[in-house]
Write a protein that holds these residues in place. Structure first.
Motif, PDB file in Angstrom:
ATOM      1  N   ASN A   1       0.811  -1.228   0.000  1.00  0.00           N
ATOM      2  CA  ASN A   1       0.000   0.000   0.000  1.00  0.00           C
ATOM      3  C   ASN A   1       0.838   1.269   0.000  1.00  0.00           C
TER       4      ASN A   1
ATOM      5  N   ARG B   1      -6.556  -3.499  -3.563  1.00  0.00           N
ATOM      6  CA  ARG B   1      -6.767  -2.309  -2.735  1.00  0.00           C
ATOM      7  C   ARG B   1      -5.439  -1.651  -2.343  1.00  0.00           C
ATOM      8  N   GLN B   2      -4.679  -1.285  -3.367  1.00  0.00           N
ATOM      9  CA  GLN B   2      -3.449  -0.528  -3.096  1.00  0.00           C
ATOM     10  C   GLN B   2      -3.838   0.936  -2.970  1.00  0.00           C
TER      11      GLN B   2
ATOM     12  N   SER C   1      -5.940   0.362   5.511  1.00  0.00           N
ATOM     13  CA  SER C   1      -4.850  -0.491   5.006  1.00  0.00           C
ATOM     14  C   SER C   1      -4.658  -1.733   5.868  1.00  0.00           C
TER      15      SER C   1
END
Lengths: 763, 155
Positions: free
Chosen positions: A83, A123-124, A131
């Motif tokens: 992330n 879901r970066q 996160s």
């Protein structure tokens, strides 16, 4: 008494066994590296770039997973941090979670920032304090699966049952035969094994890395000034680009005379660009203020800055705009009126809205009737101004757009969304657009809106050269994207015994409402009414650390303080009574908080701050709020020195489930408190005829060293619940604690932020 | 354009450029010393702090023509291996969040401690008030400065 104030069974199911393959379509990728060793990636169809047929055949529930690690033949472990890093420290804490399940020694781990890769990671995104929460299972599984495969490989080599093999610190043990070997020795063999269908995750009580404080993996680079940030990017042949934006919201480009600018030393070109294609439907993260832009490109930053000043630009009024945007798959109409707006008129308009009935979002019981018969009714209004995010690193991005591909690198919180945006604008297929991520000099929500990435791409394509787009501080502060201006009107009704019998909130803003209708005190009051409203504006707004909560928490918690005082009750006791009601016999169909966890942080902060044992000259305020899945209560101690309020101490109690990296979490909680005090006390962005009246830190006041609390003490509720958010939750409630302490210290209630408006004199 | 001989981190450097160019951009664009950060450009935030001789100065307001013979030290030249007492203290306290302002904080603190190795809290406040940390790490900066002061005393 220890922090463990209550023991509880985790509400989320016990996770010991996790299926790695939910069906044959999801798969783990495992490959042998050149020169030996194993690389393990997780890939789920949900995060691949699927064909429409595949999309339809996808199951509804997918694992929110993605982790990725490499083990070298020497046993070296590299863990990718998927992330974006904006200062919330995920680059350290996410790999810690992988390392825990892998059973490796943390000090030997190499951490690398992953590039955007939607085929491997999901879901970066840095946003919503999600996160760790959303990466939790995926990261654990990444480590556990790798460990499992290493064990299976060792069982094969030693010819012993896998169940007899244990692991610790990158080493496999078979205790009965006194054998041991490093992960590196079997990494290559492990990589050739089939992916396990199930893996066992550790019991929380066996954690060795999670729950222990580990230093920031970029620490040495930060203190020695190594290149880490987007603005630090250098490349052979790279040019510098800057944009001349309209000087006011409500204006647009009419014409530009670049004769002088083009003649200046080091200048390569001056031209105008359109950020988006005509027929492009913007996504939520394409949100930006100005799309027809004058661009100056040259050799060095200083030369381009000078040439930008030499441009002669004419502006004219922009028309009202109505357009459709794709907001997470839903098409929504958005309106931007024409005109040059001013803060004075904004304030009048907000007060007018607050004085009349608005859209009812939630109603419990019969609040109108109860207000009429109440023994006492308390009415108060609160407001706050627009805020600029003011990341210390101004917006910027590097782009190198070639004929058939593009490389973009820099600070952005939403790389996946921006990849789609820039690919479409440049006319390139997604797979030809490579987005890399740098460490970011702050995010706070500003870098969710990555128009600067698209702008950089367009400029590089035009120049046929690598370029770095740089916003000046003034560009950064005056061209959006802001925290909206908000207003909240509250009413509370007390009966003759000082019980809270009705509660009413009517909240709105420019251009959105901060109302969270199902949050506390909803659920704790029999008669409850929540209304919202909004006023259209052409001033561009967006998410700012803890959107909406960043105002409504402080307003609500100040109001509850005043109601408690009117009722003659201790402010903590008053809240706990309402929470007890909400827990035992909740009002309404849905309340979005867990009352026992809410009470838990209030009880913990009461104990840790020695609430009730007042000291002379120390004025205290308390506040508690739930947002982004976490609970925070804060007590703020204030003194008056030389007629000025001084924050001596903040004591915080936080319930965010399992704390992965306690010292880093404490740092984040401290920062949230400082940030909240600063913005409530000093900051604000005002407008006159569409022009932002503050354009740099001489006029825009941010909290400084001498104004920060002298001491901050943070306590976490000991918990086995899966981790929830922490980037945002400590920020909103402190504003209420500050207002309540200010009242105790000065005898004055403060309703309108910023509480102190005098100009800063520094520098 | 004019020719300048500079002494940056103990190395003699020559450069030919517009004499009004601030040292911030000379360091970042010409010498690729990007540890010195751009934050505001008007000496309000302190992210660009370097040492001119022994003094902490805001490099965004220091034209290259004003440097003369004075030695310039940037964060890259503060120590060989990141082991200046202030850097060590920053590492021990894990001060940073985003980290962007911290080079400026460290350069300001190290010049300050050199001139005043045993400061009071009030003196630290006055010295550090020109350096903004948007993430709000001020309480950790305070702890690190006190720790560094103790290190320096013990040397």
């Amino acid at each position: 008494m220890p922090d463990r104030i209550r023991r509880r069974t985790p509400k989320i199911k016990e996770m010991t066994l996790i299926k790695t393959t939910y069906n044959r379509r999801s798969f783990l990728k495992c490959s042998v590296l050149a020169g030996g060793g194993m690389m393990l990636g997780f890939s789920w169809l949900a995060s691949c770039k699927p064909t429409p047929e595949q999309v339809r055949s996808m199951p509804k529930e997918w694992f929110e997973i993605n982790g990725y690690l490499k083990i070298g033949d020497n046993g070296r472990v590299t863990i990718m941090s998927p992330n974006p890093e904006i200062g919330q420290n995920v680059k350290t804490s996410m790999p810690m979670i992988v390392a825990e399940e892998l059973d490796t020694d943390w000090n030997e781990v190499i951490v690398e920032q992953a590039p955007l890769n939607t085929a491997i990671f999901k879901r970066q995104l840095a946003g919503g304090s999600q996160s760790i929460r959303q990466g939790w299972e995926a990261l654990r599984m990444a480590g556990a699966t790798a460990r499992h495969m290493l064990v299976m490989a060792a069982a094969e080599v030693w010819q012993v049952p896998a169940e007899e093999i244990t692991t610790e610190a990158r080493t496999l043990f078979h205790k009965t035969s006194d054998k041991s070997m490093g992960y590196g020795e079997v990494a290559s063999a492990a990589a050739k094994l089939p992916i396990p269908e199930e893996v066992k995750l550790k019991d929380v009580k066996d954690f060795k890395i999670i729950g222990t404080s580990r230093k920031n993996v970029d620490g040495l680079k930060i203190v020695t000034g190594q290149p880490l940030y987007g603005l630090d990017i250098q490349k052979e042949g790279m040019l510098i680009a800057m944009i001349a934006h309209p000087p006011a919201f409500g204006l647009q480009l009419k014409s530009v005379d670049d004769t002088e600018a083009k003649k200046m030393p080091g200048i390569k070109d001056v031209f105008t660009i359109q950020t988006f294609n005509e027929d492009y439907k913007k996504s939520a993260f394409d949100n930006c203020s100005f799309t027809n832009l004058v661009v100056v490109v040259g050799n060095t930053t200083w030369e381009v800055m000078q040439a930008k000043k030499a441009l002669k630009i004419e502006w004219d009024r922009s028309p009202a705009i109505e357009e459709q945007m794709d907001i997470f798959g839903r098409t929504m109409d958005v309106r931007f009126p024409a005109g040059l707006e001013s803060s004075g008129a904004h304030r009048e308009a907000m007060v007018e809205k607050a004085g009349i009935k608005q859209n009812v979002v939630r109603k419990d019981g019969n609040p109108e009737a109860v207000f009429k018969k109440a023994a006492k009714v308390i009415e108060r209004s609160y407001s706050c101004p627009f805020l600029a995010h003011n990341c210390m690193e101004p917006m910027n991005f590097f782009a190198d757009v070639m004929e058939d591909k593009a490389v973009l690198n820099g600070p952005v919180q939403t790389p996946e969304f921006m990849e789609r945006s820039v690919a479409e604008r440049l006319g390139l297929p997604l797979e030809k657009v490579d987005i890399q991520m740098t460490r970011m000099g702050g995010g706070f929500g500003r870098r969710l809106y990555g128009h600067f990435l698209t702008e950089a791409g367009v400029i590089s394509q035009r120049m046929k050269a690598p370029i770095k787009l740089v916003y000046t501080r003034e560009d950064d502060m005056t061209t959006g994207i802001y925290r909206p201006a908000y207003h909240a009107f509250y009413r509370a009704a007390l009966d003759k015994d000082n019980n809270l019998i009705a509660f009413h909130v009517r909240a709105g803003g420019i251009p959105e409402s901060p109302l969270a209708a199902n949050r506390f005190p909803a659920g704790g009051v029999d008669n409850y009414l929540a209304e919202d409203w909004s006023i259209d504006s052409n001033i561009t707004v967006g998410a700012f650390r803890a959107p909406r909560s960043n105002f409504i928490a402080g307003a609500e918690q100040s109001f509850l303080d005043e109601v408690a005082e009117e009722a003659g009750k201790d402010p903590i006791e008053f809240r706990l009574e309402l929470l007890k009601r909400a827990q035992e016999n909740p009002v309404g169909e849905y309340n979005d908080y867990e009352a026992d966890r809410y009470s838990g942080v209030l009880e913990l902060v009461r104990e840790k701050s020695n609430w009730g044992q007042e000291q002379d000259g120390i004025h205290r305020g308390v506040s508690a709020y739930f947002c982004h899945n976490s609970y925070v209560a804060q007590v703020l101690d204030m003194t008056i020195e030389n007629d000025k309020p001084v924050v001596q101490k903040v004591t915080a109690a936080i319930d965010c489930g399992i704390v992965v990296n306690p010292d880093a979490a404490t740092n984040l909680a401290e920062g949230g408190a400082v940030d909240g005090i600063g913005h409530a006390m000093y900051s604000g962005l005002t407008f006159k005829d569409g022009v932002a009246e503050q354009n740099n830190f001489d006029r825009y006041r941010l909290i400084r060293y001498s104004e920060a609390p002298k001491e901050i003490e943070t306590h976490f509720v000991q918990s086995n619940i899966d981790p929830t958010g922490l980037g945002e939750p400590p920020f909103p409630p402190i504003m209420g604690a500050l207002a309540n302490a200010l009242y105790k210290a000065t005898g004055q209630r403060h309703y309108h932020q910023p509480f102190i408006t005098e100009k800063a004199v520094v520098g | 354009m004019a020719n300048f001989n500079l002494n940056i981190n103990g190395k003699k450097q020559q450069i030919d450029l517009d004499p009004t160019t601030p040292m911030l951009w000379v360091l970042r664009d010409h010498f690729k010393l990007v540890g010195t950060k751009y934050g505001c450009g008007i000496s309000q935030c302190g992210a660009c702090t370097i040492h001119l001789g022994d003094n902490a100065v805001r490099s965004c307001q220091l034209p290259v023509s004003a440097v003369g013979e004075q030695a310039i030290t940037t964060i890259e030249g503060l120590s060989e291996n990141g082991d200046h007492p202030v850097q060590k203290a920053w590492l021990e306290e894990d001060v940073y969040q985003c980290g962007y302002c911290q080079a400026g904080q460290i350069m300001n603190a190290s010049a300050f401690l050199k001139s005043n190795p045993n400061p009071t809290d009030e003196q630290i406040e006055t010295a550090m008030n020109g350096n903004i940390c948007r993430c709000g790490t001020y309480t950790r900066i305070k702890k690190a400065i006190k720790k560094a002061a103790a290190h320096i005393e013990n040397i």
